[in-house]
Design a protein around this motif. Structure first.
Motif, PDB file in Angstrom:
ATOM      1  N   GLU A  14     -16.987   5.541-119.131  1.00 21.14           N
ATOM      2  CA  GLU A  14     -18.117   6.009-118.320  1.00 21.14           C
ATOM      3  C   GLU A  14     -18.201   5.213-117.025  1.00 21.14           C
ATOM      4  OE1 GLU A  14     -21.057   8.532-117.279  1.00 21.14           O
ATOM      5  OE2 GLU A  14     -19.758   8.642-119.054  1.00 21.14           O
ATOM      6  N   ALA A  15     -17.937   3.912-117.108  1.00 16.11           N
ATOM      7  CA  ALA A  15     -17.960   3.059-115.914  1.00 16.11           C
ATOM      8  C   ALA A  15     -16.918   3.534-114.905  1.00 16.11           C
ATOM      9  CB  ALA A  15     -17.703   1.606-116.301  1.00 16.11           C
ATOM     10  N   SER A  16     -15.764   3.961-115.398  1.00 11.55           N
ATOM     11  CA  SER A  16     -14.712   4.458-114.513  1.00 11.55           C
ATOM     12  C   SER A  16     -15.162   5.708-113.775  1.00 11.55           C
ATOM     13  CB  SER A  16     -13.447   4.750-115.331  1.00 11.55           C
ATOM     14  OG  SER A  16     -12.427   5.258-114.506  1.00 11.55           O
ATOM     15  N   LYS A  17     -15.875   6.577-114.473  1.00  9.54           N
ATOM     16  CA  LYS A  17     -16.376   7.808-113.850  1.00  9.54           C
ATOM     17  C   LYS A  17     -17.402   7.487-112.760  1.00  9.54           C
ATOM     18  CE  LYS A  17     -15.793  10.519-118.093  1.00  9.54           C
ATOM     19  NZ  LYS A  17     -16.506  11.254-119.175  1.00  9.54           N
ATOM     20  N   VAL A  18     -18.298   6.532-113.051  1.00  3.22           N
ATOM     21  CA  VAL A  18     -19.305   6.151-112.066  1.00  3.22           C
ATOM     22  C   VAL A  18     -18.646   5.500-110.856  1.00  3.22           C
ATOM     23  CG1 VAL A  18     -21.329   4.694-111.629  1.00  3.22           C
ATOM     24  CG2 VAL A  18     -21.111   5.907-113.811  1.00  3.22           C
ATOM     25  N   GLN A  19     -17.646   4.691-111.120  1.00  3.27           N
ATOM     26  CA  GLN A  19     -16.932   4.028-110.023  1.00  3.27           C
ATOM     27  C   GLN A  19     -16.293   5.052-109.083  1.00  3.27           C
ATOM     28  OE1 GLN A  19     -13.617   1.650-111.215  1.00  3.27           O
ATOM     29  NE2 GLN A  19     -13.326   0.747-109.186  1.00  3.27           N
ATOM     30  N   LYS A  20     -15.680   6.097-109.650  1.00  4.08           N
ATOM     31  CA  LYS A  20     -15.045   7.128-108.831  1.00  4.08           C
ATOM     32  C   LYS A  20     -16.082   7.852-107.965  1.00  4.08           C
ATOM     33  CE  LYS A  20     -11.167   7.922-111.977  1.00  4.08           C
ATOM     34  NZ  LYS A  20     -10.519   8.869-112.936  1.00  4.08           N
ATOM     35  N   LYS A  21     -17.252   8.099-108.524  1.00  2.75           N
ATOM     36  CA  LYS A  21     -18.313   8.747-107.755  1.00  2.75           C
ATOM     37  C   LYS A  21     -18.744   7.864-106.585  1.00  2.75           C
ATOM     38  CE  LYS A  21     -20.323  11.391-111.593  1.00  2.75           C
ATOM     39  NZ  LYS A  21     -21.543  11.620-112.415  1.00  2.75           N
ATOM     40  N   LEU A  66     -19.149 -10.391-119.064  1.00  4.11           N
ATOM     41  CA  LEU A  66     -19.585  -9.006-118.939  1.00  4.11           C
ATOM     42  C   LEU A  66     -21.072  -8.913-118.639  1.00  4.11           C
ATOM     43  CD1 LEU A  66     -17.546  -7.494-121.904  1.00  4.11           C
ATOM     44  CD2 LEU A  66     -17.189  -7.041-119.472  1.00  4.11           C
ATOM     45  N   SER A  67     -21.852  -9.802-119.240  1.00  2.00           N
ATOM     46  CA  SER A  67     -23.294  -9.819-118.962  1.00  2.00           C
ATOM     47  C   SER A  67     -23.549 -10.020-117.481  1.00  2.00           C
ATOM     48  CB  SER A  67     -23.979 -10.939-119.761  1.00  2.00           C
ATOM     49  OG  SER A  67     -23.930 -10.681-121.142  1.00  2.00           O
ATOM     50  N   ASP A  68     -22.798 -10.931-116.872  1.00  2.40           N
ATOM     51  CA  ASP A  68     -22.973 -11.205-115.443  1.00  2.40           C
ATOM     52  C   ASP A  68     -22.694  -9.962-114.609  1.00  2.40           C
ATOM     53  OD1 ASP A  68     -23.578 -13.813-116.081  1.00  2.40           O
ATOM     54  OD2 ASP A  68     -21.582 -14.597-115.623  1.00  2.40           O
ATOM     55  N   GLU A  69     -21.625  -9.251-114.943  1.00  2.25           N
ATOM     56  CA  GLU A  69     -21.245  -8.088-114.135  1.00  2.25           C
ATOM     57  C   GLU A  69     -22.178  -6.902-114.361  1.00  2.25           C
ATOM     58  OE1 GLU A  69     -19.169  -8.561-111.775  1.00  2.25           O
ATOM     59  OE2 GLU A  69     -18.827 -10.575-112.577  1.00  2.25           O
ATOM     60  N   PHE A  70     -22.585  -6.662-115.602  1.00  2.00           N
ATOM     61  CA  PHE A  70     -23.497  -5.548-115.856  1.00  2.00           C
ATOM     62  C   PHE A  70     -24.893  -5.856-115.295  1.00  2.00           C
ATOM     63  CE2 PHE A  70     -20.324  -4.203-119.063  1.00  2.00           C
ATOM     64  CZ  PHE A  70     -20.211  -2.877-118.687  1.00  2.00           C
ATOM     65  N   GLU A  71     -25.262  -7.121-115.312  1.00  2.00           N
ATOM     66  CA  GLU A  71     -26.517  -7.510-114.667  1.00  2.00           C
ATOM     67  C   GLU A  71     -26.425  -7.261-113.159  1.00  2.00           C
ATOM     68  OE1 GLU A  71     -29.101 -11.567-113.887  1.00  2.00           O
ATOM     69  OE2 GLU A  71     -27.946 -11.387-115.745  1.00  2.00           O
ATOM     70  N   THR A  72     -25.252  -7.518-112.600  1.00  2.00           N
ATOM     71  CA  THR A  72     -25.033  -7.249-111.184  1.00  2.00           C
ATOM     72  C   THR A  72     -25.203  -5.765-110.881  1.00  2.00           C
ATOM     73  OG1 THR A  72     -23.527  -9.125-110.881  1.00  2.00           O
ATOM     74  CG2 THR A  72     -23.318  -7.298-109.317  1.00  2.00           C
ATOM     75  N   LEU A  73     -24.660  -4.890-111.731  1.00  2.00           N
ATOM     76  CA  LEU A  73     -24.817  -3.451-111.525  1.00  2.00           C
ATOM     77  C   LEU A  73     -26.285  -3.042-111.531  1.00  2.00           C
ATOM     78  CD1 LEU A  73     -21.934  -1.908-113.678  1.00  2.00           C
ATOM     79  CD2 LEU A  73     -22.022  -2.179-111.195  1.00  2.00           C
ATOM     80  N   LYS A  83     -21.094  -0.498-101.135  1.00  3.28           N
ATOM     81  CA  LYS A  83     -20.049  -0.026-102.047  1.00  3.28           C
ATOM     82  C   LYS A  83     -19.118  -1.168-102.438  1.00  3.28           C
ATOM     83  CE  LYS A  83     -17.807   3.626-100.894  1.00  3.28           C
ATOM     84  NZ  LYS A  83     -17.066   4.623-100.072  1.00  3.28           N
ATOM     85  N   SER A  84     -18.863  -2.077-101.506  1.00  3.61           N
ATOM     86  CA  SER A  84     -17.938  -3.177-101.770  1.00  3.61           C
ATOM     87  C   SER A  84     -18.430  -4.072-102.902  1.00  3.61           C
ATOM     88  CB  SER A  84     -17.734  -4.004-100.500  1.00  3.61           C
ATOM     89  OG  SER A  84     -18.972  -4.545-100.037  1.00  3.61           O
ATOM     90  N   LYS A  85     -19.758  -4.225-103.017  1.00  7.32           N
ATOM     91  CA  LYS A  85     -20.311  -5.053-104.085  1.00  7.32           C
ATOM     92  C   LYS A  85     -20.147  -4.371-105.441  1.00  7.32           C
ATOM     93  CE  LYS A  85     -23.641  -7.528-101.196  1.00  7.32           C
ATOM     94  NZ  LYS A  85     -25.069  -7.869-100.977  1.00  7.32           N
ATOM     95  N   TYR A  86     -20.334  -3.061-105.457  1.00  9.54           N
ATOM     96  CA  TYR A  86     -20.075  -2.316-106.692  1.00  9.54           C
ATOM     97  C   TYR A  86     -18.602  -2.448-107.077  1.00  9.54           C
ATOM     98  CZ  TYR A  86     -24.579   0.211-106.783  1.00  9.54           C
ATOM     99  OH  TYR A  86     -25.907   0.551-106.872  1.00  9.54           O
ATOM    100  N   ALA A  87     -17.725  -2.312-106.064  1.00  8.53           N
ATOM    101  CA  ALA A  87     -16.289  -2.366-106.318  1.00  8.53           C
ATOM    102  C   ALA A  87     -15.894  -3.697-106.952  1.00  8.53           C
ATOM    103  CB  ALA A  87     -15.515  -2.156-105.013  1.00  8.53           C
ATOM    104  N   ALA A  88     -16.498  -4.787-106.499  1.00  6.51           N
ATOM    105  CA  ALA A  88     -16.178  -6.111-107.039  1.00  6.51           C
ATOM    106  C   ALA A  88     -16.575  -6.197-108.512  1.00  6.51           C
ATOM    107  CB  ALA A  88     -16.898  -7.185-106.228  1.00  6.51           C
ATOM    108  N   ALA A  89     -17.739  -5.660-108.854  1.00  4.86           N
ATOM    109  CA  ALA A  89     -18.201  -5.700-110.244  1.00  4.86           C
ATOM    110  C   ALA A  89     -17.307  -4.842-111.138  1.00  4.86           C
ATOM    111  CB  ALA A  89     -19.651  -5.223-110.329  1.00  4.86           C
ATOM    112  N   PHE A  90     -16.976  -3.652-110.669  1.00  7.67           N
ATOM    113  CA  PHE A  90     -16.117  -2.768-111.462  1.00  7.67           C
ATOM    114  C   PHE A  90     -14.717  -3.360-111.631  1.00  7.67           C
ATOM    115  CE2 PHE A  90     -19.103   0.740-110.155  1.00  7.67           C
ATOM    116  CZ  PHE A  90     -19.493   1.072-111.446  1.00  7.67           C
ATOM    117  N   ARG A  91     -14.238  -4.074-110.636  1.00  9.70           N
ATOM    118  CA  ARG A  91     -12.912  -4.697-110.733  1.00  9.70           C
ATOM    119  C   ARG A  91     -12.873  -5.713-111.872  1.00  9.70           C
ATOM    120  NH1 ARG A  91     -12.531  -6.046-105.935  1.00  9.70           N
ATOM    121  NH2 ARG A  91     -13.230  -8.214-106.047  1.00  9.70           N
TER     122      ARG A  91
END
Length: 269
Positions: A14-21, A66-73, A83-91
């Protein structure tokens, strides 16, 4: 453990789908409220359905990352973030996912190793609490007995007993009135009194211990509160509690380990 690994695969998909959007957004910032809600939903799903299972499976380090990154989202979704900040978290999520899956798959079929009975370490805590806060000693002893019961179908009870033992000990060593009257105290939002973390800080400060050396025990107190809350949210969100009994038991054992470690320190055993 199959449920945990399957849930993780579903979430990362699901995260991959959101990232593509988000990648298709023509602007430098994500303004779409529905899309931001999807990103927020990823974080909420992780904390409600997976955080506890990862810890119960022994993936504490991965769970923290993972907690850190999902908290970031979740935080990014609160505003029109880049968008760049989202990209860093998804990476980070993409990079850590193979290790998470591998470790969860490795754990499939393994039996839960239960710390049966009262250990020497537990006994020292119980004896100390009996002379200090008898009711806390009873709660701790009951939790240990419940965790050793192979016939239990739920381990929410021992989790509450452990938290109650910890809370009563903190209340005895750091009464609300004393903590609130101490220098630098500031009530946290949506709280009616001092938090466990603030009480641990008060105890250590009263002993003259340095602020820098208190980061780990203070964070441990915060983690205990979060883990117990996560346990209950996960149980209510699950369609089949019975399928998760093993994971639930592991998670409560982890809560016990945290509490044993911090009680040893604040009780100076």
């Amino acid at each position: 453990m199959s449920d945990t690994v399957d849930d993780w695969r579903a979430l990362i998909s699901e995260a991959s789908k959101v990232q593509k959007k988000i990648n298709r957004v023509p602007n430098a910032r994500v303004k779409s409220i529905p899309l931001r809600e999807e990103a927020r939903g990823l974080g909420q799903s992780f904390f409600q359905n997976l955080h506890l299972g990862l810890i119960g499976a022994g993936l504490e380090e991965e769970a923290q990352l993972l907690s850190d990154e999902f908290e970031t989202l979740i935080r990014l979704a609160e505003a029109e973030s880049a968008k760049s900040k989202y990209a860093a978290a998804f990476r980070v999520l993409r990079e850590i996912s193979p290790d998470v899956v591998a470790k969860l798959e490795r754990d499939r079929g393994r039996s839960v190793k239960v710390e049966v009975g009262i250990t020497n370490e537990d006994q020292r805590i119980i004896e100390t609490l009996e002379g200090l806060v008898p009711s806390a000693a009873l709660s701790f002893r009951q939790a240990v007995a419940d965790l050793a019961d192979d016939d239990r179908v739920s381990f929410r009870g021992p989790a509450l007993e452990l938290r109650e033992a910890f809370r009563e000990t903190l209340d005895h060593l750091a009464p609300d009135a004393d903590v609130e009257a101490s220098d630098g105290y500031k009530r946290e939002p949506d709280r009616k009194g001092p938090t466990m973390k603030q009480k641990v800080r008060f105890i250590r400060k009263a002993r003259g211990e340095s602020k820098s050396s208190g980061v780990v025990p203070e964070q441990t107190a915060l983690t205990i509160d979060e883990l117990v809350g996560s346990l209950f949210r996960a149980v209510y969100d699950r369609s089949s509690v019975a399928a998760h009994v093993g994971t639930e038991r592991k998670a409560v054992l982890q809560i016990k380990r945290y509490i044993v470690a911090i009680l040893h320190e604040i009780l100076e055993i």
